[in-house]
Structures are given as C-alpha cells and as structure tokens.
Design an enzyme around this catalytic site. Structure first.
Site, short mmCIF file in Angstrom:
data_model
loop_
_atom_site.label_atom_id
_atom_site.label_comp_id
_atom_site.label_asym_id
_atom_site.label_seq_id
_atom_site.Cartn_x
_atom_site.Cartn_y
_atom_site.Cartn_z
N GLU A 1 49.36 70.19 107.53
CA GLU A 1 50.36 69.76 108.68
C GLU A 1 50.83 68.57 108.40
OE1 GLU A 1 48.51 70.90 112.45
OE2 GLU A 1 47.04 72.35 111.55
N GLU B 1 39.71 72.14 114.36
CA GLU B 1 39.61 70.87 115.12
C GLU B 1 38.11 71.15 116.06
OE1 GLU B 1 42.87 70.33 117.55
OE2 GLU B 1 44.25 69.72 115.91
C1 XIL Z 1 51.52 72.69 117.73
C2 XIL Z 1 52.88 73.51 117.58
O1 XIL Z 1 53.53 72.70 116.63
C3 XIL Z 1 53.53 73.25 118.83
O2 XIL Z 1 54.56 74.29 118.71
C4 XIL Z 1 52.53 74.01 119.92
O3 XIL Z 1 53.06 73.64 121.34
C5 XIL Z 1 51.15 73.19 119.82
O4 XIL Z 1 50.57 73.24 118.67
N1 XIL Z 1 47.23 70.48 115.20
C6 XIL Z 1 47.04 71.81 114.84
C7 XIL Z 1 48.46 72.61 115.08
O5 XIL Z 1 46.43 72.30 114.30
O6 XIL Z 1 48.27 73.92 115.79
C8 XIL Z 1 49.37 71.92 116.25
O7 XIL Z 1 50.61 72.73 116.41
C9 XIL Z 1 49.60 70.53 116.08
C10 XIL Z 1 48.59 69.76 115.97
#
Ligand code: XIL
Length: 601
Positions: A265, A155
């Site tokens: 994701e 990101e």
């Molecule tokens: C999220 C996790 O799922 C949560 O448990 C944590 O509290 C915050 O991070 N984009 C990403 C991930 O790249 O690392 C994030 O994961 C969700 C959004």
C-alpha cells in the site's frame, strides 16, 4: 585573490536530478519493465474513480497488478448478514482480467469496514467462527482461481505490538488468525495467503511482533504464504527507519521463513504543498524501496495505494493526523502525468535490466544508502565585507570564527556575519508574513546563534515550556558527534527551542527541545521593529559535547521557526532542505551542515 587554497572539500548532499533533467523520450511502461524483471507493480483501485479520464488507461498501461481499494472489505461485500453484494468487486476483477493484471484481494478480516451487524453483535466463539467461515468461503470461493493473492488478516497487531482487540479477537480469541488462514486455504488451495500490516516495514517492535506471530504460524503449518508490508510512508523515511538496510533485513528474515513479501500500500506523504524539492526527495524514497524489494528474491511486488494524487486516501482520510488536502503521495499527478517518483521506480527496474537510466539517479551503487558525493564549488563571498562565504541553499551555512560577541540582544557585533533568511516550510498560513533570518558565529568559548524574526503578531503566554513549540519560538539544532547520518538523538546532539515568551523577562530562560537541558544554553529575547530577536549561546565545551571550531570543520546544523497567531502553531519555517516533514526533532540526519570559517585564513 581572495582565497589562497583550492578546496578539495567534499560535502555529502543530494543531487537533485529529476527537476533539472528533461525526462528522456522513453515509452517503456512500468509494467513492461516490471514484467521483464518478473516482478509486480500494482495500484489500489476504487471503482468510483474508473470513469475519470486517464484513470483506466494509466492503470492498464502501467500496472500488472491491481488491489481493490475497498471493494473486497467485509462492510462492502456483506453489509447485512448473509446478503452478499459483489457488484463492484466483480467490476474490478473483470477489469483486471481484461487487462491481464494479477489481483491482490484486500482484505478478508479487518477491524475497520466491519459491518454493523457483526461489530455490534454479541456472538459466541462458535457463532463467530461460523460467520467467519461463511464469509471467507463465500468470498474466496467465488473468485477461486481468479484472485491470486489474498490479504487474509489485516492489521491484527496494534501500535503497542500486542494483539489488537477487535470483535474477531474478542469473540473468538487470538487464534482467529490461524482459523482464518485455514478457511481461506480450504476455499482456494491455490491462493497465496498473506498477513498484512502497517508500521512494520523496517526493524522495530511491531515488526518483531509480526515476525514472532508468523514464525509461529509457519512452524505449526498454518497455511500462510506471505507478509504484506503496507508502506504508508513519509518522505524521508528511507533515510531513517526504512533505510535499505532496515527494510532489507526485515524482508530477509521473513523470506527465511519461506514467506513471500510484498509492499502492498505504498505512498509517501509530506506536510504542506509539494515543492520541487519534496518531489525529488520523494522520488529518491520511491527508488529506495523499489530497489530494496526488487533486489531481494523474497520480495515480489510494489503496490501503490492509488494511481493519481487526485484520489489518494490521504487527502480525505478520517485519520486527521494524515489529512493534507495538498498531499501528492503517488506516482502520477492529477493530470495523470508521470512524476519524478515514476521515473525513479522505472529506473530501479531499468537498472536491474542493464538499461540506461532515464534519470541520473540509479547509479548501480546503492546510492540511497551512501549519500552521493558532490564537490561543493569553491566557497564564494558575494559581498567582500562578508566575514564568511555565502550559504549553499538550505544545505550549508559557513559560520565565521573567532568573532567577539556579547550576549545582550544588541546585534551590532554581528555586522558582516552572513545572514540567511528562511520564508518557507511545511506549514504556512494563507498570508504568511513571517520570516526567520539567522546567523551563527563562534569565539573561543561559545557558539552563538542569532535569529531576527519578522512577525507582525508575537504570540506567547499560552503554553508552558513542555509545549514550547506550539507558540512563537525559534529553534536551532546541533549535531556535534561527527556522525552526520545519525538518525537518533544521543549525547552531542540537541534541539534547542527558545520561546518568545522570554520577552516577558522571566526569572529563568524559557526553552525546550530534545537534550536542550544538557546544552547549557543562555539566551536573550528582545522586541524589534518588525518582530523579535533571539540571541543565544552554547558553550563549546560541556560534559555533553566538545565543539572545536577549525577552518572547514563541519557539524550538523538546523534551524526552525514556530509561529502562532492565535491559540496554536500555524506557521512552521524550516531551513534544511532535507527536512520536508518536520522530522528534525526525531531524526538528526535531516539537519543541514554548519562549516566553521576561520576569518583569519
Ligand atoms: C483505506 C481506503 O483507501 C479508504 O478509501 C477507506 O475509506 C479506508 O481504507 N490500510 C489499509 C487499507 O489496509 O485498507 C486502507 O484503505 C488504508 C490503510
């Protein structure tokens, strides 16, 4: 006989196949199907969930790839400077190896989960580069040869498609990205190194910025090997900005740079409870993105962000916008039973292997892009007095014409025009008693819309027309362009929201919505015994559109109700079954259909 003609009229609708079809007995797991396709199907795993009955068994049976959901992030592995804690990451790496799963390490550098000591520190460029080097060499080095993929930077581009201002960027400068890739490559020359981001899956300004950034890195021989497209989607997105065409084109251009692409994701959120319709549409979305990735030689993995709906980050993320305690975005339900989306992913794999689909979804055609044609049964009237046939669910409304209607708030002239009542939607209060009953008709000059709203508490006067949708109001939408798949507003498409505040009889009509100011709408709002009535008209011919009612002529149509019982909207009712996440204001392809019905036929 009521009808003289047989209709060969074809409407384009979804086939809702999964709910009605008993899933065929088939025990081939997703990972077996993925293996046979030489492809990865993965899940994010949080160590705390491993003990839940069903979690480990589902993971090891169904997935050949694993991503630590949080365990590899900097705040977890280096909470204090130079004090590394690998207990939980070790647990996941051991679990993955014991179950022969490939690991995606996520993530080395991110602006979230950044330890306090670093985020609040004050470091020179050289110091920060030193800290980065220690962190990456230690983490990647420890798992050298064991963690195959790394999200090196997560990101780095913000929502305005600029370099995100993070501590890394501020201490070091924009070149922190390439420095990080160089360190990761040094620590494990065989690891496959990814840049990972969200909101850049299709073609848009952000994916353009990412494409520009990685092109430059590739050109300068920075050791970057792939781009991760996160895929935190909303149900319906594959009809819109991540259509197979858009997603496929983005994967193609990254692939042409020599980069590997993975969907890293994936989840599909929705508003409110997950009805069967929503789960069907979600399955279709899952099929679409899996199919698009699978048939593209550059795209090698689909990873879902979790296993069971019980443990999705969307149920308690700190991003209020996403929070929905009832969201069901993944492939398995809370009992670890496979959802329609699971079978859809399986069918995307089976289709490529030439196996029979378990559902009726995978057709061998690109069914997700060209809608599936369904012969609408001959229109029927359940009541002989009705002036037009019955509606088809939340998909088709038959609008009688020509009908003489006077815009006066009196509904007597609407007698025998079919009514449809909507009581469902993505946002409903606990004891919802709101209902929207609507009808549409036309004469030679105008199209008329009637809404009879049942609402025990009419709330208005809190908002101006710029935020009309936050209090009691009724919306109708028309797409007169002939392109019913249009995904953006343009001439001929309008959203028209009429406020209950018109009950106070203002000097001019209170309304709003996309392009509504070009619709030349007139309306009257009157109180009724159980709520209020909106009677509205738009001229058929304006500079903005030309509507020509003709028997069986089709236009796009949608209607919503916004309800408030206090200071803001707490009720949203939606007619069209295609709009499950309140996106009609954005995407006209989610409207249903209005079919004109000549009463003299
Ligand atoms: C999220 C996790 O799922 C949560 O448990 C944590 O509290 C915050 O991070 N984009 C990403 C991930 O790249 O690392 C994030 O994961 C969700 C959004």
């Amino acid at each position: 006989m009521l009808f003289r003609h047989r209709f060969s009229y074809v409407l384009f609708l979804f086939i809702f196949g999964w709910a009605s079809l008993p899933a065929q007995e088939d025990t081939t797991s997703l990972r077996e199907l993925a293996d046979a396709n030489n492809f990865f199907i993965g899940a994010a795993v949080y160590t705390y969930h491993l003990d839940t009955p069903g979690h480990e068994a589902t993971l090891s049976r169904e997935f050949n790839m694993l991503t630590p959901e949080n365990e590899a992030k900097m705040c977890e592995v280096q909470p204090r400077r130079n004090q590394f804690d690998f207990n939980r990451l070790d647990e996941l790496v051991n679990f993955a190896e014991a179950n022969d799963m490939v690991i995606r390490g996520h993530t080395l550098l991110w602006h979230q989960c950044m330890p306090e000591w670093f985020a609040n520190g004050d470091f020179s460029r050289e110091e920060a580069i030193g800290i980065m080097r220690d962190h990456i060499m230690t983490v990647v080095g420890r798992y050298k040869g064991r963690i195959r993929y790394w999200d090196v930077v997560n990101e780095a581009i913000d929502d305005n498609s600029q370099m995100r201002q993070t501590p890394w960027q501020q201490f070091i400068g924009d070149d922190y990205v390439e420095i990080a890739f160089a360190f990761a490559h040094e620590a494990d020359p065989d690891a496959i190194l990814f840049y990972n981001d969200y909101g850049a899956e299709g073609l848009n300004a952000k994916s353009d910025a990412i494409y520009a950034m990685v092109s430059d890195l590739v050109e300068r021989d920075v050791p970057i090997h792939g781009v991760g497209l996160q895929g935190h989607f909303t149900v319906g997105d594959t009809r819109n900005w991540v259509s197979p065409t858009n997603l496929g084109a983005n994967i193609d251009r990254l692939g042409e740079l020599g980069l590997e692409v993975q969907l890293t994701e994936v989840d599909f959120r929705h508003d409110g409870d997950a009805s069967d319709d929503i789960l069907e549409l979600q399955a279709r979305d899952y099929y679409s993105i899996t199919h698009t990735c699978l048939i593209n030689p550059h795209c090698t993995a689909v990873v879902t962000w979790g296993v069971s709906d019980q443990f999705t980050w969307l149920r308690n993320s700190n991003l209020g916008f996403f929070n929905n305690p009832n969201v069901e975005p993944l492939l398995f339900d809370e009992e670890y039973d496979a959802k329609p989306a699971y079978h859809a992913v399986a069918d995307a794999f089976r289709e490529e292997l030439g196996l029979d689909p378990v559902t009726e979804f995978a057709t061998g055609n690109d069914a997700t892009e060209t809608e599936i044609a369904v012969n609408i049964p001959e229109p029927t009237k359940s009541d002989a007095l009705q002036l037009a046939p019955d509606s088809v669910g939340g998909a088709v409304y038959y609008a009688a014409f020509p009908i003489a209607i006077v815009l006066d708030g009196n509904t007597d002239d609407w007698v025998n025009i079919p009514r449809v009542t909507v009581t469902d939607g993505p946002t409903l209060p606990m004891d919802n008693d709101t209902a929207l009953t609507f009808a549409v008709a036309a004469d030679n000059d105008n199209l008329y819309f009637l809404a009879e709203v049942q609402d025990s508490q009419i709330v208005y006067g809190n908002y101006t027309t710029s935020e009309w949708y936050r209090e009691d109001s009724v919306e109708f939408y028309l797409n007169t362009t002939g392109d019913l798949e249009a995904t953006a507003y343009q001439a001929g498409i309008a959203q028209i929201g009429i406020m209950a505040a018109n009950l106070a009889q203002p000097e001019s009509l209170l309304y709003g919505g996309n392009n509504s100011d070009q619709s030349q709408v007139s309306a009257i709002v009157v109180e009724s015994s159980g709520g209020y009535v909106v009677e509205a008209l738009v001229p058929l011919e304006t500079g903005f559109w030309s509507i020509k009612p003709a028997h069986m002529e089709t236009i796009g149509f949608q209607t919503h109700l916004n309800g408030s019982s206090g200071t803001d909207r707490d009720t949203k009712l939606i007619w069209s079954i295609f709009d499950v996440a309140d996106q009609s204001y954005n995407n006209p392809s989610l409207f249903g259909r209005l079919v004109f019905w000549d009463v003299n036929e």
